[in-house]
Design a protein around this motif. Structure first.
Motif, PDB file in Angstrom:
ATOM      1  N   ALA A   1      -5.956   3.215  -1.032  1.00  0.00           N
ATOM      2  CA  ALA A   1      -6.056   2.414   0.185  1.00  0.00           C
ATOM      3  C   ALA A   1      -6.928   1.187  -0.023  1.00  0.00           C
TER       4      ALA A   1
ATOM      5  N   GLY B   1      -2.750   4.517   5.280  1.00  0.00           N
ATOM      6  CA  GLY B   1      -3.967   4.316   6.058  1.00  0.00           C
ATOM      7  C   GLY B   1      -4.935   3.400   5.322  1.00  0.00           C
ATOM      8  N   ARG B   2      -5.985   2.984   6.039  1.00  0.00           N
ATOM      9  CA  ARG B   2      -6.922   2.020   5.473  1.00  0.00           C
ATOM     10  C   ARG B   2      -8.358   2.516   5.595  1.00  0.00           C
ATOM     11  N   SER B   3      -9.185   2.070   4.672  1.00  0.00           N
ATOM     12  CA  SER B   3     -10.588   2.478   4.621  1.00  0.00           C
ATOM     13  C   SER B   3     -11.462   1.397   5.261  1.00  0.00           C
ATOM     14  N   TRP B   4     -12.757   1.513   5.072  1.00  0.00           N
ATOM     15  CA  TRP B   4     -13.690   0.465   5.486  1.00  0.00           C
ATOM     16  C   TRP B   4     -14.066  -0.428   4.303  1.00  0.00           C
TER      17      TRP B   4
ATOM     18  N   TYR C   1      -5.790   9.945   5.350  1.00  0.00           N
ATOM     19  CA  TYR C   1      -4.815   8.884   5.629  1.00  0.00           C
ATOM     20  C   TYR C   1      -4.159   8.325   4.370  1.00  0.00           C
TER      21      TYR C   1
ATOM     22  N   HIS D   1     -15.506  -4.633   6.446  1.00  0.00           N
ATOM     23  CA  HIS D   1     -14.452  -3.623   6.283  1.00  0.00           C
ATOM     24  C   HIS D   1     -13.316  -4.141   5.400  1.00  0.00           C
ATOM     25  N   GLN D   2     -13.682  -5.024   4.476  1.00  0.00           N
ATOM     26  CA  GLN D   2     -12.699  -5.575   3.545  1.00  0.00           C
ATOM     27  C   GLN D   2     -12.975  -5.079   2.129  1.00  0.00           C
TER      28      GLN D   2
ATOM     29  N   SER E   1       0.822  -1.214   0.000  1.00  0.00           N
ATOM     30  CA  SER E   1       0.000   0.000   0.000  1.00  0.00           C
ATOM     31  C   SER E   1       0.854   1.262   0.000  1.00  0.00           C
TER      32      SER E   1
ATOM     33  N   GLU F   1      -2.785  -5.142   6.636  1.00  0.00           N
ATOM     34  CA  GLU F   1      -2.029  -3.983   7.097  1.00  0.00           C
ATOM     35  C   GLU F   1      -1.391  -3.293   5.885  1.00  0.00           C
TER      36      GLU F   1
ATOM     37  N   LYS G   1      -9.493  -1.888   6.018  1.00  0.00           N
ATOM     38  CA  LYS G   1      -8.749  -2.234   7.235  1.00  0.00           C
ATOM     39  C   LYS G   1      -8.859  -3.720   7.549  1.00  0.00           C
TER      40      LYS G   1
ATOM     41  N   GLU H   1       3.440   6.186   9.873  1.00  0.00           N
ATOM     42  CA  GLU H   1       2.951   4.877  10.306  1.00  0.00           C
ATOM     43  C   GLU H   1       3.632   3.689   9.615  1.00  0.00           C
TER      44      GLU H   1
END
Length: 264
Positions: free
Chosen positions: A123, A202-205, A189, A143-144, A101, A130, A126, A198
């Motif tokens: 992204a 970052g990650r979404s839903w 993010y 949330h995939q 990512s 990771e 989540k 980090e």
């Protein structure tokens, strides 16, 4: 008596004319076979249009893997043949979720111009992983991210700002996208700063989220009936997607492509 030796010579000439040639002189058929040997089949088949387009693309940041592009292009063509996309459709967006990512793994390509319009960060969900995507789902609240081909819908302003709805075209893999509110949108993010902080994006839903500054230009380019492909080397998906079949689907009675248009 003089005629007798003459007769013997004549008989000898006639009989020896039927003797086979020596092995050295009898090699002509083998030479002929070599001369008419066909070149490899690929040289006699029509040019691969995906390969021709790919060769013209200029990748300035991340280079899109050809095998991923080829699959995306096949699905794009099949969607057009099935009239899920208009005949004039020329934009193909590809997310390669086999990549980290932290890399720019979203490409927007103009197939007619053979040009990369955008290459940027995107992204995954989540629940998908990771730094690397590993798990995918078509289920509410997972949330995939969801694999497969999408047709882009209209843009709108929502809770995540400027966004774009997505219509999933792969049954069982992403056809619940509208119900799950899987959309493309901008997110804070999704940035190089977040990666530095980090060590991963970052990650979404579950949405293919892009950076805030890239959301509007990308969405305005690809909204309203263009093709988006989210790729991951999931063998079950790759083997079962109807859009990745090489043979054209035909109507069993008419012998022509089925004309079942997608509805909004």
């Amino acid at each position: 008596m003089k005629k007798f030796p003459l007769l013997l010579c004549l008989v000898y000439m006639i009989t020896t004319s039927f003797y086979p040639a020596s092995s050295e002189n009898f090699s002509h058929p083998t030479v002929s076979v070599k001369e008419i040997k066909l070149s490899p089949k690929k040289n006699f088949s029509p040019q691969n249009p995906a390969e021709e387009i790919y060769k013209e693309l200029q990748f300035t940041d991340e280079k899109l893997n050809f095998e991923v592009f080829e699959k995306a292009f096949l699905g794009f063509q099949n969607l057009k043949k099935s009239r899920k996309l208009v005949p004039s459709a020329k934009l193909l967006s590809i997310c390669d979720f086999s990549l980290s990512s932290n890399r720019k793994r979203l490409w927007v390509i103009d197939l007619d111009e053979k040009k990369v319009l955008f290459n940027t960060l995107v992204a995954h969900g989540k629940g998908t992983g990771e730094e690397f995507a590993t798990n995918f789902s078509n289920t509410e609240d997972s949330h995939q991210s969801s694999l497969g081909f999408y047709i882009t819908e209209q843009a709108y302003n929502g809770d995540n700002g400027y966004s774009m709805r997505l219509f999933g075209m792969d049954k069982g893999y992403n056809d619940a996208a509208l119900e799950r509110c899987i959309v493309m949108h901008g997110a804070n993010y999704v940035s190089e700063d977040f990666i530095r902080s980090e060590k991963r994006l970052g990650r979404s839903w579950g949405c293919p989220a892009v950076s805030r500054e890239m959301a509007q230009p990308i969405i305005d380019t690809i909204k309203n009936q263009t093709c988006l492909f989210i790729y991951y080397p999931d063998q079950n998906y790759l083997a079962s997607s109807e859009w990745l079949k090489n043979a054209e689907k035909t109507d069993p009675i008419l012998g022509s492509p089925k004309q079942n248009m997608a509805t909004n």
